[in-house]
Design an enzyme around this catalytic site. Structure first.
Site, short mmCIF file in Angstrom:
data_model
loop_
_atom_site.label_atom_id
_atom_site.label_comp_id
_atom_site.label_asym_id
_atom_site.label_seq_id
_atom_site.Cartn_x
_atom_site.Cartn_y
_atom_site.Cartn_z
N GLY A 55 0.85 -1.19 0.00
CA GLY A 55 0.00 0.00 0.00
C GLY A 55 0.88 1.23 0.00
O GLY A 55 2.08 1.15 0.30
N CYS A 82 5.29 -6.07 1.69
CA CYS A 82 5.63 -4.65 1.61
C CYS A 82 4.97 -3.87 2.75
O CYS A 82 5.33 -4.05 3.90
CB CYS A 82 5.26 -4.11 0.23
SG CYS A 82 6.12 -2.57 -0.12
N TYR A 83 3.95 -3.07 2.47
CA TYR A 83 3.27 -2.37 3.58
C TYR A 83 2.76 -3.38 4.60
O TYR A 83 2.84 -3.15 5.81
CB TYR A 83 2.12 -1.51 3.03
CG TYR A 83 1.34 -0.79 4.10
CD1 TYR A 83 1.75 0.46 4.55
CD2 TYR A 83 0.21 -1.36 4.70
CE1 TYR A 83 1.06 1.13 5.56
CE2 TYR A 83 -0.49 -0.71 5.71
CZ TYR A 83 -0.06 0.53 6.13
OH TYR A 83 -0.75 1.18 7.13
N GLU A 171 4.71 -11.19 -6.05
CA GLU A 171 3.65 -11.40 -7.04
C GLU A 171 4.02 -10.89 -8.44
O GLU A 171 3.40 -11.29 -9.42
CB GLU A 171 2.35 -10.75 -6.57
CG GLU A 171 2.33 -9.22 -6.49
CD GLU A 171 2.93 -8.65 -5.20
OE1 GLU A 171 3.67 -9.37 -4.50
OE2 GLU A 171 2.68 -7.46 -4.90
N ASP A 227 -13.40 -11.01 -24.77
CA ASP A 227 -14.06 -10.63 -23.52
C ASP A 227 -15.58 -10.67 -23.66
O ASP A 227 -16.27 -11.28 -22.85
CB ASP A 227 -13.60 -9.24 -23.07
CG ASP A 227 -12.09 -9.14 -22.97
OD1 ASP A 227 -11.45 -10.20 -22.86
OD2 ASP A 227 -11.54 -8.03 -23.02
N LYS A 366 -6.41 -11.12 -18.68
CA LYS A 366 -6.72 -11.62 -20.02
C LYS A 366 -6.56 -13.14 -20.16
O LYS A 366 -7.42 -13.82 -20.71
CB LYS A 366 -5.82 -10.92 -21.04
CG LYS A 366 -6.26 -11.11 -22.46
CD LYS A 366 -7.36 -10.14 -22.77
CE LYS A 366 -7.90 -10.26 -24.15
NZ LYS A 366 -8.91 -9.21 -24.39
#
Ligand code: XMP
Length: 510
Positions: A55, A82-83, A171, A227, A366
């Site tokens: 964040g 992280c945060y 990630e 899509d 996607k």
């Protein structure tokens, strides 16, 4: 809940959905919820693991997002990123400070692979860092299990309490073995079984649509792209005849494309309306050569056609859209329900009278949409359709558009794509097509002089379409395509291959 469940608590970082997607990739069901989700609700969800995202805040800012520290007492494994790492350190009695040397980007990192999360992985590698603050003192009971030259706690753990924290982002692709680290957390620490699949996603999505839509009428503008086709198929499964798909065929599709879309959706149970508006579009485009003007005319005409058809259908309750997660990021929408402008043409017809939007792909990337399409039984030619600009072949016929030029281009483009597919390159080259230039040149065929069009072939490799490299298509494939096009399509006597990347060129020629 029939599947094991991992909760991602969102602290506002930019990679939140990417974390969720990584967990899904590991075959584990997961949902992203706001950091402010009450503890009682979290307990009810019964997660096998909780991941705190990154964040933009500093944990020592007064209004920075926090969690109830009792979350650490639940006995559920926690991974702070992280945060989320800094927050864990602070809440459990460690300290977080502004780092003397901030780290951004690829950073050489050493790992202690006695740790469960780094088990069976190399002792060093690149991680993706993006932080101003760092863990200056770890809470009692924690040990540092990864370090960089500037960050003594690149990862820390309290194995007994099953709490793990990474200062970097596992990630993102830039972190070597990042996904394996997430997998280790899920399988070695949380006891995940990998009991979830895209088939389960399809089932849940169908149930959710049924709940949302009830007996209502749904309208979908079907473009034939991946899509909107996947949305159509999901809605078909969920609510069948309550769905009407309007497919505006502007006559600027590639060879056979309109018929292919019709073949999949016509014949029930959905109400499929194909509007063959080619002549209308061509009439509006007559004499127009300026690319932006072409786009504008096509966008406006699309809305007119859609409007006319919409009026015939009357009031609908829901408008379905194929918005996918990257569109949500691009439109800067965060969690807000923003109606994405039709990604192919000008904008959404705002006269359409509906009360709610249905966007079942909103959280997918996607390639997940393609996997879902396959799961739903869509044919490969729809699932693997490459991005195709809304204005279609109109911006691949340079200069004035005529039916004759469109027909030449359709045939040539089809042969090129056929040869790429036969060479097994269709999944490697991200976009490839032919462009009919406005240039004529002299040639010789048989014993006669010709004065015909020059066709350009284009192929690019790219991940985001913002930048692209020209594809190194083998000469033999180009040669085969070239000779077939010259022999099978009249009106072309010269073929060139575009060897510019983006930038400086764009992918399309107009
Ligand atoms: P460019 O040519 O800008 O293309 O490098 C990047 C990607 O966007 C597609 N593209 C469009 N898509 N409407 C669309 O829906 C358009 O007007 C349009 N122009 C380009 C292009 O095919 C490529 O994938």
């Amino acid at each position: 809940m029939t599947h094991q469940f991992v909760l991602v608590l969102d602290f506002g970082g930019q990679y939140n959905q990417l974390i969720a997607r990584r967990v899904r990739e590991c075959g584990v069901y997961c949902e992203v919820h706001p950091y402010s989700t009450p503890l009682e609700k979290i307990k009810e969800m019964n997660p096998i693991g909780i991941i705190f995202t990154g964040g933009p805040n500093s944990v020592y800012d007064e209004n920075s997002p926090k969690v109830d520290p009792a979350i650490f007492e639940m006995g559920v494994p926690i991974l702070g990123l992280c945060y989320g790492c800094q927050l864990t350190a602070q809440l459990l009695g460690g300290s977080v400070k502004s780092a003397p040397n901030k780290e951004f980007g690829k950073t050489e990192t050493r790992f202690n692979n006695q740790s469960k999360v780094f088990g069976n992985l190399p002792e060093s590698g690149i991680t993706w860092m993006s932080h101003n603050d760092y863990v200056d003192a770890m809470p009692t009971g924690f040990t540092s299990v990864a370090q960089t030259d500037d960050c003594p706690v690149a990862a820390m753990e309290n194995a007994e309490r099953k709490i793990y924290c990474f200062q970097y982002h596992p990630e993102v692709n830039h972190t070597e073995n990042g996904i394996k680290m997430i997998r280790n957390f899920l399988f070695e620490v949380c006891g995940a079984k990998g009991d979830w699949s895209m088939g389960d996603y399809a089932k849940t999505a169908v149930e959710n649509i049924r709940k949302q839509v009830g007996n209502g009428k749904v309208l979908l503008a079907l473009s034939g792209g991946v899509d909107s086709s996947v949305v159509a198929k999901l809605l078909e499964k969920a609510v069948g005849s309550q769905l009407t798909c309007i497919f505006v065929d502007h006559g600027l599709m590639r060879k056979n494309e309109g018929d292919e879309v019709e073949a999949v959706f016509a014949g029930g149970p959905v109400n499929f309306v194909r509007v063959n508006a080619g002549e209308r579009f061509l009439a509006k485009l007559a004499g127009v050569t300026e690319p932006e003007k072409k786009r504008k005319i096509i966008g406006e005409e699309f809305i007119r056609v859609f409007e006319e058809e919409g009026k015939k259908i009357g009031k609908v309750d829901f408008l379905a859209q194929g918005t996918i997660y990257p569109d949500v990021i691009e439109s800067g929408a965060g969690d807000a329900a923003v109606i994405k402008s039709h990604h192919n043409v000008g904008g959404l017809p705002d006269y359409v009278d509906f009360k709610e939007i249905v966007e079942p792909l909103r959280l997918l990337f996607k390639d997940e949409v393609r996997a879902l399409g396959k799961e739903l039984g869509l044919p490969d030619y729809l699932v693997w359709r490459q991005p195709f600009p809304g204005p279609g072949l109109a911006i691949r016929v340079i200069g004035e558009i005529t039916e004759e030029k469109l027909s030449i281009l359709r045939d040539a483009d089809w042969i090129f794509r056929d040869e790429i597919a036969k060479a097994g390159l269709d999944r490697d080259i991200n976009q490839y097509f032919a462009v009919l230039t406005n240039m004529r040149s002299v040639g010789v065929m048989g014993d006669g002089r010709t004065y015909d069009y020059t066709l350009a072939l284009r192929g690019v490799t790219t991940t985001d379409f913002m930048t692209a490299n020209w594809a190194r298509i083998p000469y033999e494939v180009l040669e085969k395509a070239s000779s077939r096009i010259i022999n099978e399509v009249s009106g072309i006597n010269r073929i060139v291959y575009d060897i510019t990347s983006k930038p400086p060129a764009t992918i399309e020629w107009e």
